[in-house]
Design a protein around this motif. Structure first.
Motif, short mmCIF file in Angstrom:
data_model
loop_
_atom_site.label_atom_id
_atom_site.label_comp_id
_atom_site.label_asym_id
_atom_site.label_seq_id
_atom_site.Cartn_x
_atom_site.Cartn_y
_atom_site.Cartn_z
N TRP A 168 0.83 -1.31 -0.12
CA TRP A 168 0.14 0.16 -0.11
C TRP A 168 0.76 1.43 -0.20
O TRP A 168 2.11 1.15 0.27
CB TRP A 168 -0.80 0.14 1.27
N GLU A 169 0.33 2.34 -0.42
CA GLU A 169 1.01 3.62 -0.39
C GLU A 169 1.25 4.22 1.17
O GLU A 169 2.31 4.85 1.38
CB GLU A 169 0.29 4.75 -1.13
N TYR B 70 0.29 3.09 5.45
CA TYR B 70 -0.34 1.99 6.62
C TYR B 70 -0.59 2.60 7.85
O TYR B 70 0.16 3.41 8.43
CB TYR B 70 0.73 0.96 6.82
N LYS C 133 -5.88 0.02 5.98
CA LYS C 133 -5.78 0.79 5.06
C LYS C 133 -6.25 1.99 5.00
O LYS C 133 -7.43 2.30 5.65
CB LYS C 133 -6.65 0.06 3.54
N GLU D 251 -7.96 5.36 4.52
CA GLU D 251 -9.10 5.84 3.38
C GLU D 251 -9.10 7.75 3.72
O GLU D 251 -8.60 8.15 4.45
CB GLU D 251 -10.31 5.65 3.85
#
Length: 241
Positions: A109-110, A112, A157, A159
């Motif tokens: 992921w970009e 965390y 993740k 958002e």
């Protein structure tokens, strides 16, 4: 910290008793003794501490509305995540002895959000990182400031949450309550409440930049702060229920 709540309960005719958590044991003294259904208000407790509290209440003549299994079902994120996985950010559960840096690289992921089963790190570099190599620092700081990593790691993740839109709701015996008496309950809160069997818990709702409503977290209501609530309103839900 709980003085205002105790006064609010007293104003509603709800008996309050006290227990010394620093000396908590299965035979801890509760003053005055309790009877009927009991709700604990206090600091977060681990499993053994909660079992001691349960036994103390039983020995005093009462019964907690939340048994140990129900407490842990809401206290530890992995226990409630699957119940509402479509309503809350994607989360990957990892054991605390894993190679966290390598695991984050594999996730890819970009950014965390990292916490253990119970809490996130609110000091030092915080809980949000963008580079897997930062995991080493997060682990060190969690152990330093929290004393231990409870359970394992929860990788959530990120958002696009809108700042200052988070609202805490309480659910008592399947009925959801808002901080203001006449505020409507969002459908997502009602849906979340229908999937969880605990008698008393909290639901934190937030809005995203895309206009969606998302559940940030749920937790045992007994150890949830009344952030955004007036003590009198909080006491009222036990009368309105």
């Amino acid at each position: 910290m709980y003085q205002a709540q105790a006064e609010a309960f007293d104003n509603e005719g709800i008996q309050c008793s006290t227990i010394n958590l620093d000396q908590l044991s299965p035979s801890s003294r509760i003053t005055p003794a309790v009877s009927n259904d009991v709700i604990y208000r206090g600091w977060m407790l681990n499993e053994q501490e909660y079992q001691n509290l349960w036994a103390s209440v039983i020995n005093s003549g009462g019964k907690l509305v939340t048994d140990t299994d129900s407490y842990l079902a809401l206290h530890y994120l992995p226990n409630w995540y699957e119940l509402i996985s479509d309503l809350t950010p994607e989360t990957i559960i990892l054991p605390k002895d894993c190679n966290l840096e390598l695991e984050l690289k594999n996730i890819g992921w970009e950014s965390y959000f990292i916490k253990d089963y119970v809490k996130s790190l609110k000091t030092s570099i915080g809980s949000i990182i963008t580079e897997p190599a930062q995991a080493v620092t997060v682990i060190h700081e969690m152990q330093k400031y929290r004393g231990k990593i409870e359970g394992g790691f929860c990788i959530r993740k990120i958002e696009n949450f809108l700042p200052d839109t988070e609202v805490r709701y309480f659910v008592l015996d399947s009925k959801a309550f808002a901080p203001e008496a006449n505020k409507p309950i969002p459908e997502i809160v009602i849906e979340c409440a229908s999937r969880i069997t605990s008698r008393f818990f909290s639901i934190d709702l937030i809005k995203t930049k895309e206009g969606k409503e998302r559940i940030v977290e749920v937790g045992d209501g007994q150890v949830s702060d009344i952030v955004g609530w007036e003590p009198g309103r909080f006491a009222q839900i036990f009368i309105d229920d």
